[in-house]
Design an enzyme around this catalytic site. Structure first.
Site, PDB file in Angstrom:
ATOM      1  N   ASP A 129       0.792  -1.228   0.000  1.00 29.30           N
ATOM      2  CA  ASP A 129       0.000   0.000   0.000  1.00 29.30           C
ATOM      3  C   ASP A 129       0.826   1.280   0.000  1.00 29.30           C
ATOM      4  O   ASP A 129       0.264   2.369  -0.035  1.00 29.30           O
ATOM      5  CB  ASP A 129      -0.904   0.041   1.242  1.00 29.30           C
ATOM      6  CG  ASP A 129      -2.000  -1.002   1.188  1.00 29.30           C
ATOM      7  OD1 ASP A 129      -2.322  -1.454   0.076  1.00 29.30           O
ATOM      8  OD2 ASP A 129      -2.514  -1.365   2.244  1.00 29.30           O
ATOM      9  N   LYS A 174      -7.049   5.406  15.555  1.00 30.97           N
ATOM     10  CA  LYS A 174      -7.299   6.804  15.222  1.00 30.97           C
ATOM     11  C   LYS A 174      -7.979   7.507  16.399  1.00 30.97           C
ATOM     12  O   LYS A 174      -8.880   6.947  17.026  1.00 30.97           O
ATOM     13  CB  LYS A 174      -8.189   6.903  13.984  1.00 30.97           C
ATOM     14  CG  LYS A 174      -7.594   6.247  12.744  1.00 30.97           C
ATOM     15  CD  LYS A 174      -8.591   6.214  11.609  1.00 30.97           C
ATOM     16  CE  LYS A 174      -8.044   5.460  10.411  1.00 30.97           C
ATOM     17  NZ  LYS A 174      -9.031   5.378   9.309  1.00 30.97           N
TER      18      LYS A 174
END
Length: 333
Positions: free
Chosen positions: A109, A160
């Site tokens: 990625d 997060k």
């Protein structure tokens, strides 16, 4: 012995429609597949055996990379019949590695110019179980964060949050001791981010962070893919893969594997092989293999393999598929 696993099984959902035709790790960055840049990073530090952990469109990899001998590597292929998560994919691929090997895990990625050799040295110096490449971003809220202690040991692996304690994030390159991989359950869905790393930290395992501020980019969107390609062409990012090719043209304006190019080409554009571009203006774009165009203007766009553009076309901020269908996607949210 150091061997490697490259995680290339993702669906690339955020990159659609680019990934309708080929898997994300085979999309071109500066004319070469993303995977080829990562293989070159592994080869540069002396790695000889690497396993590609495949899933989506897995049959695309073998015709291009074969047994790896062209790159001085031994490449093997591990197929996930069902998604196993990041740790599960690593465990599955490790079945094809030597016993007791030190394992570098690269993520399909990202594109990174970090010093993998220095990361390996830090891992060995600390007799670590795992050493993570960490990089600093302006805003870690979108990524989660990885705080470290004064000695570089990873203190937590956080999801997060609105107020992250550090802007250092997981950059997707790991060095594992084989014993840690062996502890991952076989044929089960397991996440390194949500299970393996946090569990090892809670058990007092030795996870260290290698902080490197070299070029790094998550290439999960069309806009990011285009940026990564142009940055490589312009020399903002570095890749050992580019140095082994003889390009028909290479400077900071554009790279080309094709000779039949005329017009004004600029902005870090990348042009694949067997293309015929006659009197075209191309700016900041990716032109795949076998594209034909005459008197066309192409800006900030991705033209897929074999597309034939109508003469005098203007393509801007768009993806053109092999049949010539245009999708305006590059700067969409």
């Amino acid at each position: 012995m150091t061997e490697a696993i490259l995680l290339v099984g993702g669906y690339g959902t955020r990159l659609r429609p680019l990934t309708n035709h080929r898997p994300k790790p085979m999309l071109p960055l500066a004319t070469l597949p993303i995977t080829e840049h990562q293989l070159a990073m592994a080869a540069k530090v002396g790695i000889k055996r690497i396993v590609l952990a495949t899933a989506y469109l897995s049959d695309v990899f073998t015709p291009y990379f074969g047994d790896g001998s062209k790159w001085g590597l031994e490449i093997k292929y591990a197929l996930e019949k069902e998604p196993l998560g990041t740790a599960g994919a690593i465990r599955n691929a490790a079945e094809l590695l030597s016993e007791g090997s030190e394992v570098v895990v690269l993520n399909g990625d990202v594109i990174s110019s970090h010093d993998l050799s220095a990361q390996l040295e830090l891992h060995r110096a600390n007799s670590a179980d795992i050493t993570l490449h960490l990089t600093e971003v302006e805003d870690a809220r979108a990524y989660g964060s990885v705080p470290t202690n004064s000695d570089g040991r990873v203190a937590a692996f956080l999801e997060k949050m609105d107020n992250p304690p550090t802007n250092n994030i997981n950059a997707g390159c790991y060095i594992f001791e084989s014993s840690v991989i062996d502890s991952i359950p076989k044929n089960q869905v397991v996440s390194v981010e949500r299970e393996t790393f946090p569990n090892l930290i809670s058990q007092g395992g030795k996870i260290f962070g290698f902080i490197d501020h070299s070029y790094w980019l998550d290439i999960g969107t069309p806009k990011a893919l285009l940026q990564g390609s142009t940055d490589l062409v312009k020399g903002i990012a570095a890749s050992a893969a580019l140095d082994r090719y003889k390009f028909a043209h290479r400077d900071q304006n554009y790279l080309s594997l094709s000779e039949s190019i005329s017009g004004d080409i600029s902005g870090g554009s990348a042009i694949g092989g067997f293309c015929r571009l006659i009197n075209c203006t191309v700016e900041g774009s990716i032109i795949s293999d076998g594209v034909e165009a005459e008197n066309c203007t192409i800006r900030n766009s991705f033209i897929e393999i074999g597309a034939k553009l109508p003469p005098n076309s203007t393509i801007s901020n768009a993806f053109v598929d092999p049949d010539g269908e245009i999708s305006e996607i590059f700067f969409a949210n």
